[in-house]
Scaffold this motif. Structure first.
Motif, PDB file in Angstrom:
ATOM      1  N   PHE A   1       0.833  -1.199   0.000  1.00  0.00           N
ATOM      2  CA  PHE A   1       0.000   0.000   0.000  1.00  0.00           C
ATOM      3  C   PHE A   1       0.870   1.253   0.000  1.00  0.00           C
ATOM      4  O   PHE A   1       0.620   2.196  -0.764  1.00  0.00           O
ATOM      5  CB  PHE A   1      -0.917  -0.009   1.229  1.00  0.00           C
TER       6      PHE A   1
ATOM      7  N   GLU B   1       2.615   1.590  -3.386  1.00  0.00           N
ATOM      8  CA  GLU B   1       1.727   1.549  -4.557  1.00  0.00           C
ATOM      9  C   GLU B   1       2.149   0.467  -5.549  1.00  0.00           C
ATOM     10  O   GLU B   1       2.068   0.648  -6.765  1.00  0.00           O
ATOM     11  CB  GLU B   1       1.685   2.907  -5.269  1.00  0.00           C
ATOM     12  N   ARG B   2       2.580  -0.659  -5.023  1.00  0.00           N
ATOM     13  CA  ARG B   2       3.062  -1.730  -5.880  1.00  0.00           C
ATOM     14  C   ARG B   2       1.907  -2.628  -6.319  1.00  0.00           C
ATOM     15  O   ARG B   2       1.087  -3.047  -5.515  1.00  0.00           O
ATOM     16  CB  ARG B   2       4.117  -2.560  -5.137  1.00  0.00           C
TER      17      ARG B   2
ATOM     18  N   ARG C   1      -3.035   0.367  -9.396  1.00  0.00           N
ATOM     19  CA  ARG C   1      -3.124   1.792  -9.734  1.00  0.00           C
ATOM     20  C   ARG C   1      -4.442   2.347  -9.227  1.00  0.00           C
ATOM     21  O   ARG C   1      -5.505   1.759  -9.439  1.00  0.00           O
ATOM     22  CB  ARG C   1      -3.037   2.003 -11.250  1.00  0.00           C
ATOM     23  N   PHE C   2      -4.358   3.484  -8.527  1.00  0.00           N
ATOM     24  CA  PHE C   2      -5.553   4.199  -8.107  1.00  0.00           C
ATOM     25  C   PHE C   2      -5.770   5.365  -9.069  1.00  0.00           C
ATOM     26  O   PHE C   2      -5.047   5.533 -10.041  1.00  0.00           O
ATOM     27  CB  PHE C   2      -5.395   4.673  -6.654  1.00  0.00           C
TER      28      PHE C   2
ATOM     29  N   GLN D   1      -1.709   8.938  -8.211  1.00  0.00           N
ATOM     30  CA  GLN D   1      -0.573   8.228  -7.630  1.00  0.00           C
ATOM     31  C   GLN D   1       0.201   9.142  -6.679  1.00  0.00           C
ATOM     32  O   GLN D   1       0.472  10.308  -6.994  1.00  0.00           O
ATOM     33  CB  GLN D   1       0.368   7.733  -8.732  1.00  0.00           C
ATOM     34  N   TRP D   2       0.579   8.574  -5.531  1.00  0.00           N
ATOM     35  CA  TRP D   2       1.318   9.356  -4.548  1.00  0.00           C
ATOM     36  C   TRP D   2       2.691   9.771  -5.072  1.00  0.00           C
ATOM     37  O   TRP D   2       3.174  10.873  -4.766  1.00  0.00           O
ATOM     38  CB  TRP D   2       1.481   8.554  -3.249  1.00  0.00           C
ATOM     39  N   ASP D   3       3.331   8.920  -5.850  1.00  0.00           N
ATOM     40  CA  ASP D   3       4.678   9.252  -6.320  1.00  0.00           C
ATOM     41  C   ASP D   3       4.679  10.404  -7.319  1.00  0.00           C
ATOM     42  O   ASP D   3       5.737  10.909  -7.702  1.00  0.00           O
ATOM     43  CB  ASP D   3       5.380   8.022  -6.909  1.00  0.00           C
TER      44      ASP D   3
ATOM     45  N   ALA E   1      -5.967   6.819   0.019  1.00  0.00           N
ATOM     46  CA  ALA E   1      -5.050   7.189  -1.057  1.00  0.00           C
ATOM     47  C   ALA E   1      -4.478   8.587  -0.836  1.00  0.00           C
ATOM     48  O   ALA E   1      -3.310   8.851  -1.139  1.00  0.00           O
ATOM     49  CB  ALA E   1      -5.769   7.119  -2.397  1.00  0.00           C
TER      50      ALA E   1
ATOM     51  N   ARG F   1      -1.752   8.365   2.067  1.00  0.00           N
ATOM     52  CA  ARG F   1      -0.955   7.136   1.925  1.00  0.00           C
ATOM     53  C   ARG F   1       0.370   7.197   2.680  1.00  0.00           C
ATOM     54  O   ARG F   1       0.788   6.219   3.301  1.00  0.00           O
ATOM     55  CB  ARG F   1      -0.709   6.872   0.438  1.00  0.00           C
TER      56      ARG F   1
ATOM     57  N   THR G   1      -8.867  -1.779  -5.569  1.00  0.00           N
ATOM     58  CA  THR G   1      -7.955  -0.910  -4.824  1.00  0.00           C
ATOM     59  C   THR G   1      -7.049  -1.690  -3.883  1.00  0.00           C
ATOM     60  O   THR G   1      -5.889  -1.327  -3.676  1.00  0.00           O
ATOM     61  CB  THR G   1      -8.764   0.127  -4.010  1.00  0.00           C
TER      62      THR G   1
END
Length: 703
Positions: free
Chosen positions: A59, A62-63, A66-67, A70-72, A216, A219, A270
């Motif tokens: 979680f 995010e591996r 996909r939501f 994306q946090w990255d 999300a 996160r 999710t």
């Protein structure tokens, strides 16, 4: 108490009559499952600590999933967000700051709920629902506690999304801390299957969808500890399993079933590392595919005959569609077909300012609130999102512009697609059209929209969200509603008002002998139902003509036939033929938006509709002997002259009544001039009346 018991017993008898034998068997099965849950307070399969630890890592990084965002890419997302929506962020932060003080807005009303938050209490009455097994709670007992929707709305946790988004945009840990505190408190004070927040699978589905977005947004927050994450995952498993065991079925399989399926699909997509995630995902997507074909007519009209619940259904499907495709799953062609048709229906009914008529029930709720501004328009947002997913540039007409909710669902890529779709002139695409299967004729010209309802009462045997509005007319001029459907007001707690707002008398049609066209048997239950049919439809550049009738008064020996003639751009002629024999009390009703007033002159057979910048003349050009006119405004007993802009709110609004006890057959005719006139002298009034009479004669010659 005896009266309450007898009314409850009567409701159960009527409800059973609306069920098939198979449904009754299903209800008994559900009761058995509920009793099993009473003694088993957890889901069937809880993950091990090792599984939860691995899930925590996946979680956070995010591996494998996909939501919607994306946090990255957080820095890029926030930068673009501030560029395209410079004022929206301040609205989110302001609302989130108030939420830190437990100041909530529910259905447009503000409440300070204190700490800890009373999750089981009605915010209006302060009374608390029983803390007992969910099957023992009767949510229809509004007199004892209050309206259940006020409690449910808080427990859908839309506000947690706002707090989570505030953290995502600002980086201020206090917002994430509040989210985590409330999540933990809710889980502890709402143990599995205990309390009113476990009484509806739809409510659990909405809560889980909002939890997915909230998590999300936070996160990587420090406040989201691994042990709390494990607690939340266990609650999600229990709630998702509950939904899968208690799906709305048979006569209850309306928008609730679509929402429940969407909740399962979103959670399964999710959190794919949860034990039954694949089952929830597949079951949810499968049900959505079946139900979209059942609950949306091929022409896009909702089978429930409710514009609000159409938006609700579309939001559920668009969320599941987008998330499925992000994770490599395609949706069947029927999704494209029905969602595209539904967007056509919305765009045809919507006026130039984005106003949608409030046909059927509505409760103001969103699936997920991603735009915190009060003026956010969900219908326009749906069209914006759909224009990208369907690659339909014409839907930009109703959408107007790219909006925040669409941004969170589709990202910068979606915005780029939206901007590159060519602009299309409204008059080139949105023209008068009959939605024959669903039962609506929409007459359009420039900035005038006329909606003629000639469809069924509602969906399935209960027709739960339908109103007795056959042959009603709704009119908007220059982006302002003129002749309106007064709305819904309330559900279980509505009492007399609930009955009024869905009655025939609350719509722009004809009441015979003071009765409803269809038979009310309960808050969400109809018995005998009026059947309407379109007899004639002739659209054109000079005029549109529709003729329809319904048989809701056949027991009284009466057929109501209505002719609607729109002579473009300024004249609306309505002819009501009441066919049959004998004497009957007849009442033709015209409901105005609260923004207008009637200046009635019965002796001249003309009522001036007062606007801010002039008048709309309404001529009663065929008034048989004995008929009289009267204007109602906020009358309480019997109710008449009311409007409900939001759920739980009511205000006076003018209604023109034309009535008499008359021998059938009878014809009533009115002509409404849709050209706003600054002032009217005797000469111009005579000219307008002569024009109305001329159009009536022209129409009579063609009938």
């Amino acid at each position: 108490m005896p009266k309450m018991m007898s009314s409850r017993m009567l409701w159960y008898i009527r409800r059973l009559r609306a069920m098939s034998i198979r449904e009754i068997g299903y209800r008994f099965q559900q009761r058995t499952i509920a009793e099993w849950e009473r003694f088993r307070r957890t889901a069937r399969q809880m993950p091990s600590s090792e599984t939860l630890s691995r899930a925590w890592t996946e979680f956070r990084t995010e591996r494998g999933v996909r939501f919607f965002f994306q946090w990255d890419r957080k820095g890029e997302i926030v930068q673009q967000y501030n560029k395209w929506f410079p004022s929206n962020g301040s609205a989110t932060l302001q609302t989130a700051s108030e939420l830190l003080e437990h100041k909530f807005q529910i259905f447009g009303r503000k409440f300070v709920l204190g700490s800890p938050i009373p999750w089981h209490a009605d915010p209006l009455t302060g009374l608390q629902w029983p803390i007992s097994h969910w099957i023992d709670i009767d949510i229809r007992l509004a007199d004892a506690v209050g309206g259940i929707k006020w409690v449910w709305e808080l427990n859908r946790h839309h506000h947690l999304v706002t707090l989570g988004k505030a953290y995502f945009l600002s980086g201020e840990e206090r917002f994430a801390e509040e989210v985590c505190s409330q999540l933990e408190d809710w889980i502890v004070t709402n143990p599995p299957y205990i309390g009113v927040n476990w009484t509806s699978s739809l409510e659990l589905a909405l809560r889980l969808i909002n939890w997915a977005f909230t998590l999300a947004f936070i996160r990587q927050a420090s406040a989201l500890r691994e042990d709390l994450f494990a607690l939340v995952m266990q609650s999600i498993i229990t709630q998702a399993d509950y939904i899968s065991r208690h799906l709305s079925a048979y006569s209850s399989a309306n928008n609730h079933l679509i929402g429940e399926a969407a909740g399962l699909a979103v959670i399964g997509l999710t959190f794919p590392w949860l034990p039954r995630a694949r089952f929830w995902r597949d079951k949810g997507l499968s049900i959505l595919t079946q139900e979209i074909e059942k609950q949306l007519f091929p022409d896009g009209v909702p089978c429930e005959q409710s514009t609000h619940y159409l938006a609700f259904v579309l939001d559920f499907n668009l969320l599941a569609w987008r998330l499925a495709e992000l994770n490599g799953f395609s949706v069947p062609a029927v999704w494209y077909e029905r969602l595209s048709a539904a967007c056509d229906f919305i765009q045809h009914l919507m006026d130039e300012q984005g106003n949608m008529p409030a046909i059927g029930d509505g409760d103001d709720s969103w699936v997920v609130r991603l735009d915190d501004r009060a003026e956010a328009n969900n219908y326009q947002s749906i069209l914006a999102t759909a224009s990208v997913l369907l690659r339909r540039p014409d839907l930009k007409i109703g959408a107007g512009q790219w909006d925040e909710k669409s941004y969170w669902l589709l990202g910068e890529e979606g915005r780029g697609i939206f901007e590159t779709l060519p602009r299309i002139n409204v008059n080139e695409k949105i023209r008068s059209r009959a939605f024959r299967v669903g039962g609506y004729c929409v007459m359009r010209n420039s900035d005038r929209v006329i909606v003629f309802d000639c469809g069924p009462l509602g969906y399935l045997s209960t027709a739960a969200h339908g109103h007795a509005d056959a042959l009603s007319i709704i009119v908007s001029v220059r982006g302002k509603p003129l002749l309106v459907d007064p709305g819904t007001y309330a559900y279980h707690e509505g009492g007399q008002q609930r009955d009024y707002f869905r009655s025939t008398a609350a719509h722009n049609t004809v009441v015979v002998d003071g009765r409803n066209q269809s038979e009310m048997l309960g808050t969400f239950l109809w018995g005998r139902k009026a059947e309407a049919r379109l007899l004639r439809w002739e659209p054109g550049t000079e005029y549109d003509l529709a003729v329809a009738e319904h048989n809701g008064y056949k027991r009284q020996g009466v057929i109501h036939r209505r002719t609607v003639f729109y002579y473009k751009p300024d004249w609306l002629i309505v002819i009501d033929d009441l066919l049959g024999k004998g004497e009957h009390i007849l009442e033709q009703l015209w409901h105005l938006s609260p923004a207008y007033r009637f200046d009635s002159r019965p002796e001249r057979c003309v009522a001036f509709i007062e606007a801010d910048d002039g008048l709309f003349p309404l001529f009663i050009i065929e008034l048989p002997a004995g008929f009289r006119t009267k204007v109602y405004l906020g009358v309480k007993n019997p109710m008449q002259g009311w409007f409900s802009r939001w759920y739980g709110q009511i205000e006076p609004a003018p209604v023109l009544s034309i009535s008499a006890c008359s021998t059938l057959p009878v014809r009533l005719s009115i002509a409404l001039c849709l050209r706003n006139i600054s002032a009217i002298d005797e000469s111009s009034l005579d000219n307008l009346r002569a024009r109305a009479t001329e159009l009536l004669r022209f129409l009579a010659g063609g009938l």
